[in-house]
Enzyme design. Sequence first.
Site, mmCIF file in Angstrom:
data_model
loop_
_atom_site.group_PDB
_atom_site.id
_atom_site.type_symbol
_atom_site.label_atom_id
_atom_site.label_comp_id
_atom_site.label_asym_id
_atom_site.label_seq_id
_atom_site.Cartn_x
_atom_site.Cartn_y
_atom_site.Cartn_z
ATOM 1 C CB CYS A 91 -0.018 -0.446 -0.901
ATOM 2 S SG CYS A 91 1.691 -0.689 -0.633
ATOM 3 C CG HIS A 110 -0.146 1.591 -5.145
ATOM 4 N ND1 HIS A 110 -0.494 2.684 -4.495
ATOM 5 C CD2 HIS A 110 0.682 1.015 -4.391
ATOM 6 C CE1 HIS A 110 0.369 2.836 -3.556
ATOM 7 N NE2 HIS A 110 1.017 1.914 -3.442
ATOM 8 C CD GLU A 156 -3.607 3.906 -5.818
ATOM 9 O OE1 GLU A 156 -3.889 2.602 -6.035
ATOM 10 O OE2 GLU A 156 -2.777 3.888 -5.117
HETATM 11 N N1 GLN Z 1 5.656 0.356 2.632
HETATM 12 C C1 GLN Z 1 4.639 1.103 2.987
HETATM 13 C C2 GLN Z 1 4.257 0.775 4.353
HETATM 14 O O1 GLN Z 1 4.786 0.013 5.106
HETATM 15 C C3 GLN Z 1 3.491 0.933 2.027
HETATM 16 C C4 GLN Z 1 3.891 1.255 0.614
HETATM 17 C C5 GLN Z 1 2.726 1.700 -0.306
HETATM 18 O O2 GLN Z 1 1.587 1.986 0.598
HETATM 19 N N2 GLN Z 1 2.756 1.822 -1.365
HETATM 20 O O3 GLN Z 1 3.346 1.428 4.795
#
Ligand code: GLN
Length: 197
Positions: A82, A174, A176
């Site tokens: 992410c 994610h 995890e």
């Molecule tokens: N929206 C977040 C970002 O731009 C990422 C979201 C996340 O890691 N769950 O960093």
Amino acid sequence: MPAPPLIGVLAMQGAFREHLRALASCGAEVRAIRDPADLAGLDGLVIPGGESTTMQILLERVGLMDALRDAVRRGLPTLGTCAGMILLARDVTDGREDHRGLEALDIVVQRNGYGRQVDSFEAELDVEGLDSRFPGVFIRAPVVLEAGSAEVLAEHEGRPVALRQGRIMALSFHPELSGDLRLHGEFLKLVRGMGKS
Ligand code: GLN
């Protein structure tokens, strides 16, 4: 028995504790990474989800941005999830004006690209190398606009959500938080040089 690999998890902000726990459950030795000296001796690195803009500021403040760039570009096996995927990307849209990441993975991502109404969702994913579907937990996830030379390992609605390029793996979800350790296991295979190259 070979010694367990030592995996560092970037611990500036975000979901690092869950990654430390998941990797330890898979048999790795783990270390929280908070400054450049913590990178010594690592076999692999995880850059967790969280807020990439905040992570960028904190990484620059503690002098880790350049140290991480060097380590990842020199071939340290790395998993970015992410926000971690955003930090690894070659290019980012809808980031900060002064976005600067590691530029280690040949992908272009759009921050928060899945839009407001579907800020968070779960999707069952067919991931290359796994024999049954993986529960993907997406939280304000980036959309991959271009996969460049990275290999796509999974897609959701026609967009790549899991990719690999050399020793770098990136997931827009994610792993995890899903209670399913198989993708951490796949990453450890990559670290041990057992993943296909
Ligand atoms: N929206 C977040 C970002 O731009 C990422 C979201 C996340 O890691 N769950 O960093």
